[in-house]
Design a protein around this motif. Structure first.
Motif, PDB file in Angstrom:
ATOM      1  N   ASP A   3      -7.811   8.234 -16.377  1.00  0.00           N
ATOM      2  CA  ASP A   3      -7.149   7.405 -17.388  1.00  0.00           C
ATOM      3  C   ASP A   3      -6.279   8.224 -18.335  1.00  0.00           C
ATOM      4  OD1 ASP A   3      -8.205   5.083 -16.411  1.00  0.00           O
ATOM      5  OD2 ASP A   3      -9.933   5.056 -17.757  1.00  0.00           O
ATOM      6  N   LYS A  63     -11.574  -3.540 -10.040  1.00  0.00           N
ATOM      7  CA  LYS A  63     -11.489  -2.224 -10.656  1.00  0.00           C
ATOM      8  C   LYS A  63     -12.839  -1.856 -11.256  1.00  0.00           C
ATOM      9  CE  LYS A  63      -6.538  -1.985 -11.752  1.00  0.00           C
ATOM     10  NZ  LYS A  63      -6.069  -3.167 -11.034  1.00  0.00           N
ATOM     11  N   SER A 121     -14.951   0.212 -14.034  1.00  0.00           N
ATOM     12  CA  SER A 121     -14.791   0.690 -15.402  1.00  0.00           C
ATOM     13  C   SER A 121     -16.082   1.347 -15.866  1.00  0.00           C
ATOM     14  CB  SER A 121     -14.451  -0.502 -16.319  1.00  0.00           C
ATOM     15  OG  SER A 121     -14.695  -0.206 -17.674  1.00  0.00           O
ATOM     16  N   ALA A 174      -4.717  -3.850  -6.606  1.00  0.00           N
ATOM     17  CA  ALA A 174      -6.172  -3.709  -6.419  1.00  0.00           C
ATOM     18  C   ALA A 174      -6.882  -4.995  -6.849  1.00  0.00           C
ATOM     19  CB  ALA A 174      -6.690  -2.523  -7.222  1.00  0.00           C
ATOM     20  N   ARG A 182       0.810  -1.218   0.000  1.00  0.00           N
ATOM     21  CA  ARG A 182       0.000   0.000   0.000  1.00  0.00           C
ATOM     22  C   ARG A 182       0.846   1.272   0.000  1.00  0.00           C
ATOM     23  NH1 ARG A 182      -2.593  -3.333   4.022  1.00  0.00           N
ATOM     24  NH2 ARG A 182      -1.880  -2.006   5.753  1.00  0.00           N
ATOM     25  N   PRO A 193       0.847   5.021  -4.733  1.00  0.00           N
ATOM     26  CA  PRO A 193      -0.313   4.857  -5.624  1.00  0.00           C
ATOM     27  C   PRO A 193      -0.085   3.796  -6.697  1.00  0.00           C
ATOM     28  CG  PRO A 193       0.084   7.186  -5.224  1.00  0.00           C
ATOM     29  CD  PRO A 193       1.241   6.442  -4.612  1.00  0.00           C
ATOM     30  N   ALA A 194       1.120   3.709  -7.241  1.00  0.00           N
ATOM     31  CA  ALA A 194       1.398   2.724  -8.284  1.00  0.00           C
ATOM     32  C   ALA A 194       1.264   1.310  -7.754  1.00  0.00           C
ATOM     33  CB  ALA A 194       2.790   2.942  -8.861  1.00  0.00           C
ATOM     34  N   ARG A 228      -0.519   0.387  -5.152  1.00  0.00           N
ATOM     35  CA  ARG A 228      -1.929   0.136  -4.822  1.00  0.00           C
ATOM     36  C   ARG A 228      -2.711  -0.227  -6.075  1.00  0.00           C
ATOM     37  NH1 ARG A 228      -0.821   4.473  -1.253  1.00  0.00           N
ATOM     38  NH2 ARG A 228      -1.836   6.034  -2.591  1.00  0.00           N
ATOM     39  N   LYS A 229      -2.398   0.417  -7.207  1.00  0.00           N
ATOM     40  CA  LYS A 229      -3.060   0.058  -8.462  1.00  0.00           C
ATOM     41  C   LYS A 229      -2.723  -1.365  -8.885  1.00  0.00           C
ATOM     42  CE  LYS A 229      -3.355   4.720 -10.440  1.00  0.00           C
ATOM     43  NZ  LYS A 229      -2.890   5.615 -11.536  1.00  0.00           N
ATOM     44  N   LEU A 230      -1.447  -1.736  -8.718  1.00  0.00           N
ATOM     45  CA  LEU A 230      -1.016  -3.075  -9.128  1.00  0.00           C
ATOM     46  C   LEU A 230      -1.683  -4.179  -8.323  1.00  0.00           C
ATOM     47  CD1 LEU A 230       2.819  -2.567  -9.669  1.00  0.00           C
ATOM     48  CD2 LEU A 230       1.151  -3.208 -11.421  1.00  0.00           C
TER      49      LEU A 230
END
Length: 335
Positions: A334, A30, A32, A27, A17, A20-21, A23-25
């Motif tokens: 995005d 997601k 959409s 998650a 955690r 941010p990068a 946390r995105k990896l």
């Protein structure tokens, strides 16, 4: 053999955690734009928009304005809109005959949409409450909302909407046997590819109030809907109803309301593995908007968190009045 978890300090979950990068990896789900269905209200009027006071930034739309809204949805990448009508009280009857009139408001709106914006999927509501003198989803005889006469009416309504070009029918009435009756009627009429997204687990909820204002059903409703909508205390019953609707020919199923029933969403998805949707209903939306306007919450962050919760619970999509706002947010992050 199942591996055992490492102990501290070898295991530091906070590593995942840290940025941010990262946390995105990591998650687990997601959200959409593809997950969004936009509920919209249509009125038979030359007035482009009529505000719904209990639903901030939600309006009843003329058919011309509805087309512009569908064009906006297409530009935002929202794949589907769902139509709900505001019916002239003079057209409401005890027999609900306007519900299956080929030239009623909804069917004219469907045809206009499919002509002007054919690539947007059009979903409809299949229930009698907008057309009913008594405000109920079924035909009322004495003190009873009658089941079998209602499903005959709903089958005619479903065919009329399919004839007009609807892509997805959303039976929200909760009558017994209505999915089978609609599917048989659709097949007989040659509508082999019309989808049914059944409101399979629709609860007798107090969260629907602003919606009833929007479709003009609040003042008309006589009594309550507890004899056909589900008891909020019940969970196992929801699974029985979902199973029944799938057997009868539903392609997709819905849980309604949404966030108060995320446990039902998860049980449905885990049990059946079918396309599962939830409706973030008018009361859920209105509460977030009202608290945001008061400054009691960060409205954008709560909107995002509430919608991610549906995905975490296993939903494949969400009907939400936040659809255009959420789509704009997703496009911005995005870029």
């Amino acid at each position: 053999m199942k591996p055992t978890l490492a102990s501290f300090p070898r295991s530091r979950p906070r590593r995942l955690r840290r940025t941010p990068a990262l946390r995105k990896l990591t998650a687990e789900c997601k959200l959409s734009v593809d997950d969004l269905i936009w509920p919209v209200f249509v009125q038979d009027s030359d007035i482009a928009e009529t505000p719904v006071p209990s639903l901030p930034d939600v309006n009843r739309l003329s058919i011309k304005q509805l087309i512009r809204t569908a064009e906006e949805a297409r530009a935002l990448g929202i794949p589907a809109i769902c139509l709900f009508p505001y019916i002239d009280p003079a057209l409401k009857t005890a027999g609900c005959e306007n519900a299956w009139d080929p030239d009623n408001l909804v069917n004219r709106a469907i045809r206009a949409l499919k002509s002007a914006v054919p690539d947007i999927a059009v979903m409809t509501d299949v229930a009698l409450d907008p057309y009913n003198t008594y405000g109920h989803d079924g035909i009322v005889k004495g003190d009873e909302i009658v089941n079998d006469e209602t499903i005959s009416a709903l089958a005619k309504m479903a065919v009329a909407q399919a004839d007009a070009g609807a892509d997805i029918l959303g039976p929200s009435d909760m009558m017994d046997g209505r999915i089978g009756a609609m599917r048989d009627a659709l097949e007989s009429a040659g509508h082999h590819n019309t989808l049914i997204l059944s409101y399979a687990a629709k609860y007798a909820s107090a969260f629907y109030g602003p919606f009833r204002d929007a479709v003009g059903a609040s003042g008309a409703l006589v009594g309550d809907k507890k004899t056909y909508q589900m008891d909020p205390a019940n969970s196992d019953e929801a699974l029985r109803l979902v199973e029944r609707d799938l057997i009868e020919g539903a392609d997709m199923v819905m849980v309604k309301p949404g966030q108060p029933y995320l446990d039902i969403c998860r049980r449905v998805k885990d049990t059946f593995g079918v396309p599962t949707y939830a409706y973030q209903v008018s009361g859920e939306y209105a509460m977030i908007r009202a608290a945001g306007e008061k400054g009691w919450i960060d409205e954008d962050k709560v909107m995002i968190e509430s919608l991610i919760a549906f995905k975490r619970a296993g939903c494949d999509g969400i009907l939400t009045y936040f659809a255009p706002r959420m789509a704009k947010y997703l496009h911005n992050i995005d870029q």
